[in-house]
Write an enzyme that holds these catalytic residues in place. Structure first.
Site, PDB file in Angstrom:
ATOM      1  N   SER A  38      11.590   5.239   9.905  1.00 16.97           N
ATOM      2  CA  SER A  38      10.666   3.562   9.370  1.00 16.97           C
ATOM      3  C   SER A  38      10.148   3.339  10.096  1.00 16.97           C
ATOM      4  CB  SER A  38      11.767   2.842   8.227  1.00 16.97           C
ATOM      5  OG  SER A  38      10.589   2.959   7.654  1.00 16.97           O
ATOM      6  N   PRO A  39       9.031   3.049  10.194  1.00 15.54           N
ATOM      7  CA  PRO A  39       8.540   1.599  11.289  1.00 15.54           C
ATOM      8  C   PRO A  39       9.395   0.560  11.068  1.00 15.54           C
ATOM      9  CG  PRO A  39       7.128   2.518   9.842  1.00 15.54           C
ATOM     10  CD  PRO A  39       7.736   3.018   9.363  1.00 15.54           C
ATOM     11  N   CYS A  85       9.577  -2.840  13.823  1.00 19.73           N
ATOM     12  CA  CYS A  85       9.474  -3.479  14.972  1.00 19.73           C
ATOM     13  C   CYS A  85      10.972  -4.822  16.122  1.00 19.73           C
ATOM     14  CB  CYS A  85       8.859  -5.239  14.136  1.00 19.73           C
ATOM     15  SG  CYS A  85       7.689  -5.031  13.491  1.00 19.73           S
ATOM     16  N   ALA A 111       4.981  -1.593  14.025  1.00 16.97           N
ATOM     17  CA  ALA A 111       3.227  -1.805  13.614  1.00 16.97           C
ATOM     18  C   ALA A 111       2.972  -2.224  14.762  1.00 16.97           C
ATOM     19  CB  ALA A 111       3.989  -3.306  12.285  1.00 16.97           C
ATOM     20  N   GLN A 164       2.404   3.378  13.411  1.00 17.85           N
ATOM     21  CA  GLN A 164       1.329   2.999  11.835  1.00 17.85           C
ATOM     22  C   GLN A 164       0.440   1.275  12.842  1.00 17.85           C
ATOM     23  OE1 GLN A 164       4.208  -0.948  10.299  1.00 17.85           O
ATOM     24  NE2 GLN A 164       4.466   0.702   8.711  1.00 17.85           N
ATOM     25  N   TYR A 191       0.751  -8.574   4.770  1.00  7.61           N
ATOM     26  CA  TYR A 191       0.349  -8.536   5.354  1.00  7.61           C
ATOM     27  C   TYR A 191      -1.563  -8.183   5.143  1.00  7.61           C
ATOM     28  CZ  TYR A 191       4.920  -8.127   8.433  1.00  7.61           C
ATOM     29  OH  TYR A 191       5.957  -8.824   8.288  1.00  7.61           O
ATOM     30  N   ARG A 251       1.479   2.741   3.525  1.00 12.01           N
ATOM     31  CA  ARG A 251       2.470   2.220   3.177  1.00 12.01           C
ATOM     32  C   ARG A 251       2.175   0.886   2.162  1.00 12.01           C
ATOM     33  NH1 ARG A 251       7.610   0.352   6.321  1.00 12.01           N
ATOM     34  NH2 ARG A 251       7.917   2.430   5.204  1.00 12.01           N
TER      35      ARG A 251
END
Length: 371
Positions: free
Chosen positions: A23-24, A26, A58, A100, A183, A231
């Site tokens: 999973s993305p 950061c 991201a 992403q 976001y 997502r």
């Protein structure tokens, strides 16, 4: 009976070797948006560990779209070569690389998590002005964003498409549009953050318009043979906010526009939301999307155990499981999961000594160098 977790997943003309995705996450470790050695080792080690799909954190489509000044980006051609280094290594391990694409909206220009301060980074310290659907700050300590004009929205749609073109040049095989976690695109979806009265606010059809236009623009430049993910946060976990019924309805429309999988998360748009975090707490949302919107779904959120992941897939709640924190704790979780599920998955040859207690040693190999 062979496991579902280690069965291939075909989306368009791309076949993932298993149904485990990174999973993305950061890392807040870039300078000027450029991926560096940290990102190579962080993502590369998860590919070595056996994940079928490795998705970057991201990646900001414009400098002002970064969550923090230390996020990676894809707003210029200068970002392509460092990202290409990542994709080349990931594919060399038998995995595929995804990216992403994101704009943080009103949550941009924030301090990274381990900073002593929270909220928006001051302009004098390298922060920047933020934008959103309406001039509503995310929380105390965050600056109020400027309400985007129609021209601003069109500019960001184009920026998402241009970023997707660069992603292809960088060697990515999957693009995920980030419309979750409070976001920018999520901010437009939720009536709690979107109080516009024009064609991008008010009704459900208006609030989803920005995301629809973004998906159409990205799909036009992203090859037909490669999959496109989105997502979504299935719910704001707050009365009057974005909800699971709307997520299902939106997923149906995104499928018709060429989206291949919905990566189903939740929350992030309301700082005061009470979220019932626990093992698999978001899986039911992924199941609804898969079953009611007739589109492949990905489940994420406190999935930590091989049996748990296998159950999610075997009971048709999702087509893909995405792991985050568990893969931070154990980059080789897929290899250990294969052992739990009694799957014959090859370890990297460089690590064969670690698996030797379960794999017969070949007499022609000198193992002394490992000791």
């Amino acid at each position: 009976m062979s496991s579902k977790l280690f069965s291939p997943l075909t989306l368009r003309q791309l076949t993932l070797p298993n149904r485990i995705a990174v999973s993305p996450m950061c890392q807040y470790s870039a300078e000027d948006g450029l991926a560096n050695d940290w990102h190579l080792v962080h993502l590369g080690s998860r590919a070595v560990g056996g994940a079928g799909l490795v998705i970057t954190e991201a990646a900001a489509i414009v400098p002002e779209g970064r969550i923090s000044p230390q996020d990676i980006g894809i707003w210029s051609d200068d970002h392509i070569a460092p990202l290409r280094r990542l994709t080349r290594f990931i594919e060399a391990q038998g995995s595929y690389a995804g990216i992403q694409l994101a704009h943080a909206g009103r949550k941009a220009s924030a301090y990274r998590p381990w900073a002593s301060a929270v909220g928006s980074v001051p302009l004098a310290e390298g922060g920047w002005a933020t934008v959103g659907p309406s001039a509503l700050a995310f929380d105390a300590g965050f600056r109020s964003p400027a309400e985007m004009t129609i021209a601003d929205i069109e500019e960001q749609v184009n920026a998402f498409a241009t970023a997707a073109k660069r992603a292809l040049q960088a060697g990515f095989k999957v693009v995920e549009v980030h419309a979750a976690h409070g976001y920018l695109l999520h901010e437009f979806l939720s009536p709690l953050s979107n109080q516009r009265t024009d064609q991008y606010g008010g009704s459900f059809d208006n609030r989803i318009r920005f995301l629809q236009e973004t998906v159409v623009a990205v799909r036009k430049v992203w090859p037909d043979e490669l999959p496109l993910f989105v997502r979504l946060s299935a719910t704001d976990w707050t009365e009057g906010g974005w909800n699971a019924d709307e997520t299902v309805a939106l997923s149906r429309q995104l499928h018709a526009l060429g989206v291949d999988l919905i990566d189903v998360s939740s929350g992030g748009n309301v700082a005061t939301a009470t979220i019932p975090v626990g093992p698999g707490y978001q899986t039911a949302f992924a199941a609804r999307v898969k079953q009611e919107a007739n589109i492949a779904s990905g489940a994420v959120g406190m999935i930590t155990d091989a049996i748990q992941a296998e159950h999610v897939l075997r009971t048709e709640q999702a087509d893909l499981v995405l792991l985050a924190r568990e893969l931070l704790r154990d980059p080789y979780w897929p290899l250990h999961a294969a052992d739990t599920l009694k799957e014959n998955v090859a370890w990297p040859p460089q690590y064969v000594r670690a698996a030797s207690s379960k794999t017969p040693l070949r007499s022609s190999v000198d193992y002394s160098a490992f000791d």
